[in-house]
Scaffold this motif. Structure first.
Motif, PDB file in Angstrom:
ATOM      1  N   GLU A   1       0.804  -1.222   0.000  1.00  0.00           N
ATOM      2  CA  GLU A   1       0.000   0.000   0.000  1.00  0.00           C
ATOM      3  C   GLU A   1       0.838   1.274   0.000  1.00  0.00           C
ATOM      4  O   GLU A   1       0.335   2.342  -0.344  1.00  0.00           O
ATOM      5  CB  GLU A   1      -0.946  -0.007   1.202  1.00  0.00           C
ATOM      6  CG  GLU A   1      -2.052  -1.033   1.061  1.00  0.00           C
ATOM      7  CD  GLU A   1      -3.092  -0.926   2.162  1.00  0.00           C
ATOM      8  OE1 GLU A   1      -3.242   0.164   2.742  1.00  0.00           O
ATOM      9  OE2 GLU A   1      -3.753  -1.935   2.413  1.00  0.00           O
ATOM     10  N   ASP A   2       2.116   1.163   0.368  1.00  0.00           N
ATOM     11  CA  ASP A   2       2.915   2.368   0.535  1.00  0.00           C
ATOM     12  C   ASP A   2       4.024   2.569  -0.496  1.00  0.00           C
ATOM     13  O   ASP A   2       4.390   3.701  -0.776  1.00  0.00           O
ATOM     14  CB  ASP A   2       3.559   2.375   1.935  1.00  0.00           C
ATOM     15  CG  ASP A   2       2.523   2.506   3.029  1.00  0.00           C
ATOM     16  OD1 ASP A   2       1.529   3.235   2.821  1.00  0.00           O
ATOM     17  OD2 ASP A   2       2.689   1.872   4.076  1.00  0.00           O
ATOM     18  N   ARG A   3       4.597   1.516  -1.024  1.00  0.00           N
ATOM     19  CA  ARG A   3       5.778   1.664  -1.888  1.00  0.00           C
ATOM     20  C   ARG A   3       5.365   1.873  -3.336  1.00  0.00           C
ATOM     21  O   ARG A   3       4.783   0.998  -3.958  1.00  0.00           O
ATOM     22  CB  ARG A   3       6.680   0.445  -1.751  1.00  0.00           C
ATOM     23  CG  ARG A   3       7.289   0.390  -0.356  1.00  0.00           C
ATOM     24  CD  ARG A   3       8.252  -0.721  -0.174  1.00  0.00           C
ATOM     25  NE  ARG A   3       9.365  -0.529  -1.086  1.00  0.00           N
ATOM     26  CZ  ARG A   3      10.103  -1.523  -1.531  1.00  0.00           C
ATOM     27  NH1 ARG A   3       9.874  -2.751  -1.166  1.00  0.00           N
ATOM     28  NH2 ARG A   3      11.094  -1.283  -2.346  1.00  0.00           N
TER      29      ARG A   3
END
Length: 136
Positions: free
Chosen positions: A83-85
């Motif tokens: 979800e973040d990278r």
């Protein structure tokens, strides 16, 4: 530029040394190609996300707010690995870890095995093929 001593040292390499050096050089070249693939992946991901951003606006204009919200809330902020990278994170991590370490190892190997000479195996093959062509 390689010195005459470096050239002589490269010529005196054993077949095993020449193969080892060549494999390290090829390993680096393939990782450099992988970097190119990651750059292409990063750009393609960005273009895809740009289209989704445009789709969000068009969906909203057509009254499909739930679909537009799904694009805005679920897809656009989502990373490519988790979800973040995002794709640039993957590219930067690759460049700063494996690629950087491999570049350093290739330089070190070249320096220690062949006095810094590059493409020793290819130079030998070139010379042999040219000599063979002159034999006619």
């Amino acid at each position: 530029m390689a010195t005459e001593d470096a050239s002589d040292r490269a010529e005196s390499l054993s077949e095993s040394e020449r193969r080892a050096l060549h494999e390290v050089e090829l390993g680096l070249e393939w990782l450099q190609r992988a970097q190119g693939c990651l750059i292409e992946f990063h750009h393609a991901t960005g273009h895809g996300m740009d289209h989704l951003y445009q789709a969000e606006m068009h969906l909203r204009e057509c009254g499909y707010d739930d679909l537009a919200d799904a694009v805005r809330n679920d897809l656009l902020p989502h990373g490519v690995v988790d979800e973040d990278r995002w794709s640039y994170d993957v590219l930067e991590d690759f460049q700063s870890t494996l690629l950087t370490a491999t570049v350093a190892l290739e330089r070190r190997t070249r320096q220690e095995v062949a006095d810094g000479r590059r493409h020793v195996a290819e130079r030998r093959q070139e010379r042999e093929w040219k000599e063979r062509a002159d034999r006619r």
